[in-house]
Design a protein around this motif. Structure first.
Motif, PDB file in Angstrom:
ATOM      1  N   ARG A   3     -12.811  12.200  11.810  1.00 48.03           N
ATOM      2  CA  ARG A   3     -11.408  11.765  11.914  1.00 48.03           C
ATOM      3  C   ARG A   3     -11.309  10.245  11.923  1.00 48.03           C
ATOM      4  O   ARG A   3     -10.434   9.656  11.296  1.00 48.03           O
ATOM      5  N   LYS A   4     -12.173   9.604  12.643  1.00 55.09           N
ATOM      6  CA  LYS A   4     -12.162   8.145  12.716  1.00 55.09           C
ATOM      7  C   LYS A   4     -12.437   7.531  11.349  1.00 55.09           C
ATOM      8  O   LYS A   4     -11.787   6.573  10.932  1.00 55.09           O
ATOM      9  N   ALA A   5     -13.420   8.108  10.629  1.00 53.63           N
ATOM     10  CA  ALA A   5     -13.735   7.595   9.289  1.00 53.63           C
ATOM     11  C   ALA A   5     -12.561   7.799   8.340  1.00 53.63           C
ATOM     12  O   ALA A   5     -12.248   6.927   7.517  1.00 53.63           O
ATOM     13  N   ALA A   6     -11.894   8.957   8.470  1.00 54.57           N
ATOM     14  CA  ALA A   6     -10.732   9.211   7.613  1.00 54.57           C
ATOM     15  C   ALA A   6      -9.619   8.211   7.879  1.00 54.57           C
ATOM     16  O   ALA A   6      -8.950   7.727   6.964  1.00 54.57           O
ATOM     17  N   LEU A   7      -9.387   7.888   9.142  1.00 55.26           N
ATOM     18  CA  LEU A   7      -8.365   6.897   9.484  1.00 55.26           C
ATOM     19  C   LEU A   7      -8.746   5.513   8.971  1.00 55.26           C
ATOM     20  O   LEU A   7      -7.902   4.763   8.472  1.00 55.26           O
ATOM     21  N   GLN A   8     -10.018   5.171   9.077  1.00 59.23           N
ATOM     22  CA  GLN A   8     -10.472   3.854   8.606  1.00 59.23           C
ATOM     23  C   GLN A   8     -10.324   3.720   7.103  1.00 59.23           C
ATOM     24  O   GLN A   8     -10.093   2.626   6.585  1.00 59.23           O
ATOM     25  N   ILE A   9     -10.437   4.834   6.390  1.00 61.57           N
ATOM     26  CA  ILE A   9     -10.274   4.791   4.936  1.00 61.57           C
ATOM     27  C   ILE A   9      -8.799   4.927   4.555  1.00 61.57           C
ATOM     28  O   ILE A   9      -8.310   4.258   3.646  1.00 61.57           O
ATOM     29  N   GLY A  10      -8.076   5.812   5.265  1.00 59.58           N
ATOM     30  CA  GLY A  10      -6.693   6.099   4.902  1.00 59.58           C
ATOM     31  C   GLY A  10      -5.740   4.942   5.122  1.00 59.58           C
ATOM     32  O   GLY A  10      -4.864   4.694   4.302  1.00 59.58           O
ATOM     33  N   VAL A  11      -5.913   4.212   6.215  1.00 58.26           N
ATOM     34  CA  VAL A  11      -4.998   3.101   6.510  1.00 58.26           C
ATOM     35  C   VAL A  11      -5.089   1.989   5.455  1.00 58.26           C
ATOM     36  O   VAL A  11      -4.059   1.548   4.922  1.00 58.26           O
ATOM     37  N   PRO A  12      -6.309   1.491   5.094  1.00 59.04           N
ATOM     38  CA  PRO A  12      -6.366   0.503   4.002  1.00 59.04           C
ATOM     39  C   PRO A  12      -5.842   1.052   2.682  1.00 59.04           C
ATOM     40  O   PRO A  12      -5.203   0.325   1.917  1.00 59.04           O
ATOM     41  N   ALA A  13      -6.111   2.358   2.422  1.00 57.72           N
ATOM     42  CA  ALA A  13      -5.586   2.945   1.187  1.00 57.72           C
ATOM     43  C   ALA A  13      -4.063   2.950   1.199  1.00 57.72           C
ATOM     44  O   ALA A  13      -3.418   2.687   0.178  1.00 57.72           O
ATOM     45  N   LEU A  14      -3.474   3.249   2.356  1.00 54.15           N
ATOM     46  CA  LEU A  14      -2.017   3.238   2.471  1.00 54.15           C
ATOM     47  C   LEU A  14      -1.456   1.841   2.243  1.00 54.15           C
ATOM     48  O   LEU A  14      -0.453   1.657   1.536  1.00 54.15           O
ATOM     49  N   LEU A  15      -2.096   0.832   2.823  1.00 50.42           N
ATOM     50  CA  LEU A  15      -1.630  -0.552   2.634  1.00 50.42           C
ATOM     51  C   LEU A  15      -1.757  -0.969   1.169  1.00 50.42           C
ATOM     52  O   LEU A  15      -0.866  -1.628   0.616  1.00 50.42           O
ATOM     53  N   ALA A  16      -2.884  -0.577   0.538  1.00 47.88           N
ATOM     54  CA  ALA A  16      -3.074  -0.915  -0.876  1.00 47.88           C
ATOM     55  C   ALA A  16      -2.018  -0.233  -1.739  1.00 47.88           C
ATOM     56  O   ALA A  16      -1.472  -0.831  -2.677  1.00 47.88           O
ATOM     57  N   LEU A  17      -1.725   1.027  -1.432  1.00 48.76           N
ATOM     58  CA  LEU A  17      -0.712   1.752  -2.197  1.00 48.76           C
ATOM     59  C   LEU A  17       0.673   1.142  -1.993  1.00 48.76           C
ATOM     60  O   LEU A  17       1.473   1.061  -2.931  1.00 48.76           O
ATOM     61  N   MET A  18       0.963   0.697  -0.781  1.00 51.56           N
ATOM     62  CA  MET A  18       2.248   0.037  -0.534  1.00 51.56           C
ATOM     63  C   MET A  18       2.350  -1.262  -1.329  1.00 51.56           C
ATOM     64  O   MET A  18       3.407  -1.574  -1.894  1.00 51.56           O
ATOM     65  N   ALA A  19       1.255  -2.023  -1.375  1.00 50.89           N
ATOM     66  CA  ALA A  19       1.259  -3.264  -2.160  1.00 50.89           C
ATOM     67  C   ALA A  19       1.449  -2.976  -3.645  1.00 50.89           C
ATOM     68  O   ALA A  19       2.211  -3.666  -4.340  1.00 50.89           O
ATOM     69  N   TRP A  20       0.758  -1.943  -4.150  1.00 48.42           N
ATOM     70  CA  TRP A  20       0.895  -1.565  -5.555  1.00 48.42           C
ATOM     71  C   TRP A  20       2.313  -1.107  -5.847  1.00 48.42           C
ATOM     72  O   TRP A  20       2.899  -1.450  -6.884  1.00 48.42           O
ATOM     73  N   ASN A  21       2.879  -0.333  -4.942  1.00 53.40           N
ATOM     74  CA  ASN A  21       4.247   0.135  -5.119  1.00 53.40           C
ATOM     75  C   ASN A  21       5.224  -1.042  -5.152  1.00 53.40           C
ATOM     76  O   ASN A  21       6.165  -1.073  -5.952  1.00 53.40           O
ATOM     77  N   GLY A  22       4.999  -2.026  -4.270  1.00 56.26           N
ATOM     78  CA  GLY A  22       5.850  -3.211  -4.294  1.00 56.26           C
ATOM     79  C   GLY A  22       5.741  -3.982  -5.598  1.00 56.26           C
ATOM     80  O   GLY A  22       6.740  -4.458  -6.154  1.00 56.26           O
ATOM     81  N   TYR A  23       4.497  -4.105  -6.100  1.00 59.47           N
ATOM     82  CA  TYR A  23       4.281  -4.803  -7.383  1.00 59.47           C
ATOM     83  C   TYR A  23       4.999  -4.079  -8.524  1.00 59.47           C
ATOM     84  O   TYR A  23       5.659  -4.710  -9.368  1.00 59.47           O
ATOM     85  N   LEU A  24       4.889  -2.744  -8.551  1.00 56.12           N
ATOM     86  CA  LEU A  24       5.550  -1.973  -9.600  1.00 56.12           C
ATOM     87  C   LEU A  24       7.067  -2.099  -9.498  1.00 56.12           C
ATOM     88  O   LEU A  24       7.757  -2.197 -10.512  1.00 56.12           O
ATOM     89  N   ALA A  25       7.575  -2.103  -8.266  1.00 54.48           N
ATOM     90  CA  ALA A  25       9.017  -2.226  -8.087  1.00 54.48           C
ATOM     91  C   ALA A  25       9.524  -3.575  -8.601  1.00 54.48           C
ATOM     92  O   ALA A  25      10.558  -3.655  -9.272  1.00 54.48           O
ATOM     93  N   VAL A  26       8.762  -4.643  -8.299  1.00 55.31           N
ATOM     94  CA  VAL A  26       9.152  -5.979  -8.777  1.00 55.31           C
ATOM     95  C   VAL A  26       9.089  -6.052 -10.302  1.00 55.31           C
ATOM     96  O   VAL A  26       9.984  -6.592 -10.962  1.00 55.31           O
ATOM     97  N   SER A  27       8.003  -5.484 -10.872  1.00 56.82           N
ATOM     98  CA  SER A  27       7.868  -5.484 -12.331  1.00 56.82           C
ATOM     99  C   SER A  27       8.998  -4.700 -12.985  1.00 56.82           C
ATOM    100  O   SER A  27       9.571  -5.126 -14.000  1.00 56.82           O
ATOM    101  N   HIS A  28       9.305  -3.551 -12.389  1.00 58.52           N
ATOM    102  CA  HIS A  28      10.399  -2.740 -12.924  1.00 58.52           C
ATOM    103  C   HIS A  28      11.722  -3.488 -12.841  1.00 58.52           C
ATOM    104  O   HIS A  28      12.534  -3.454 -13.781  1.00 58.52           O
ATOM    105  N   LEU A  29      11.941  -4.175 -11.739  1.00 59.73           N
ATOM    106  CA  LEU A  29      13.173  -4.947 -11.585  1.00 59.73           C
ATOM    107  C   LEU A  29      13.265  -6.061 -12.625  1.00 59.73           C
ATOM    108  O   LEU A  29      14.319  -6.277 -13.233  1.00 59.73           O
ATOM    109  N   LYS A  30      12.150  -6.773 -12.841  1.00 65.85           N
ATOM    110  CA  LYS A  30      12.150  -7.846 -13.843  1.00 65.85           C
ATOM    111  C   LYS A  30      12.429  -7.301 -15.236  1.00 65.85           C
ATOM    112  O   LYS A  30      13.188  -7.898 -16.007  1.00 65.85           O
ATOM    113  N   GLN A  31      11.800  -6.158 -15.561  1.00 69.85           N
ATOM    114  CA  GLN A  31      12.011  -5.575 -16.877  1.00 69.85           C
ATOM    115  C   GLN A  31      13.449  -5.100 -17.042  1.00 69.85           C
ATOM    116  O   GLN A  31      14.050  -5.252 -18.107  1.00 69.85           O
ATOM    117  N   THR A  32      13.989  -4.538 -15.971  1.00 65.34           N
ATOM    118  CA  THR A  32      15.387  -4.099 -16.020  1.00 65.34           C
ATOM    119  C   THR A  32      16.327  -5.282 -16.206  1.00 65.34           C
ATOM    120  O   THR A  32      17.296  -5.219 -16.973  1.00 65.34           O
TER     121      THR A  32
END
Length: 298
Positions: A3-32
């Motif tokens: 469980r501890k290992a899963a949390l250590q992997i999942g939290v950085p993955a969640l932060l990375a996915l949030m950053a990627w989602n933000g980048y895509l949202a900004v790119s989509h906004l610029k293209q729009t």
């Protein structure tokens, strides 16, 4: 541990996915925004094309109304359109500055035809004002003005079609908007799934920690009870031993104190005092002061 290992992997993955989602949202906004700007610019060009066509039509309407009636009031549409047409054509050429060479060439040809059409209308109006009605109608019947008007309409239609085609091609050549939208949807779904999984894992981890804490507390309580029993047993044994030593020393002094030498009498007193000190120390350790006195009294 898992469980501890899963949390250590999942939290950085969640932060990375949030950053990627933000980048895509900004790119989509610029293209729009880019697409919206192109659409707005195209709409303004179409509006300029319509304005030039309206100016030419109004001028021709005012010209023919005046030639037929000789009433100056019929020249009002002609006069108003004549005041607007140069500005409208200039605006159109400015907006077409970033377009293809063909469109800019069409705009230049349109400007030349518009000037020729204006000169033809001015000649016929001047002839009618001077009283040469027949000559004015002969000029109109020559179809010179009609040819200018037909060519102008054709150029304006070509410009409108070219602008519509450019906008459509720009949208078709630009699949990044649909791609960005699809990526944003996928990223949001992934973010939602990962967040739900992490939330469930954290809740499960919290419940397991609570269970482990409860179990540890119970084990600690059992050990405390065992330690308390051991301390009680040791305390009782120590109390018995010190009591026996003190009692024997007291009996020795009481029964044989007169036969003991002075040094032996001192040793017996020291033994008795040492026993009392040990009993006091035991009471301090077990936290029950005065128990020995009660026990002795009993």
């Amino acid at each position: 541990m898992i469980r501890k290992a899963a949390l250590q992997i999942g939290v950085p993955a969640l932060l990375a996915l949030m950053a990627w989602n933000g980048y895509l949202a900004v790119s989509h906004l610029k293209q729009t925004q880019k697409t919206a700007a192109l659409t707005l610019e195209s709409s303004m060009i179409q509006a300029d094309i319509s304005a030039v066509l309206k100016d030419l039509t109004d001028m021709e309407t005012g010209q023919r109304g005046y030639l037929l009636t000789a009433d100056p009031s019929y020249l009002q549409p002609y006069t108003d359109a004549k005041a607007r047409i140069d500005t409208d054509i200039a605006d159109l050429r400015v907006r077409l500055a970033n377009r293809t060479e063909r469109e800019r060439s069409l705009a230049s040809e349109l400007e030349s035809l518009a000037k020729s059409k204006q000169r033809e209308m001015e000649r016929s109006i001047n002839l009618r004002q001077q009283g040469y009605r027949h000559r004015a109608f002969m000029l109109v019947d020559s179809n010179e003005g009609e040819e200018y008007m037909d060519k102008s309409r054709g150029l304006l239609s070509s410009l409108s079609e070219a602008e519509t085609s450019n906008t459509r091609l720009e949208r078709e050549r630009n699949p990044s908007l649909r791609k960005a939208l699809a990526e944003t949807i996928v990223a949001n779904l992934s973010l939602l799934v990962l967040t739900a999984c992490l939330f469930a894992l954290i809740r499960h981890h919290g419940r397991m920690l609570k269970q482990e804490a409860t179990q540890s507390k119970q084990e600690l309580a059992v050990r405390d009870l065992q330690l308390e029993k051991l301390m009680s047993a040791l305390s009782n044994q120590a109390r018995s031993q010190t009591y026996a030593i003190e009692a024997n020393a007291s009996l020795l002094l009481e029964n044989y104190g007169g036969f003991l030498p002075r040094q032996g009498h001192e040793y017996a007193e020291q033994i008795k005092e040492a026993s009392a000190e040990m009993e006091q120390l035991r009471q301090d350790l077990v936290g029950s002061p005065g128990s020995t006195r009660d026990e002795r009294a009993a």
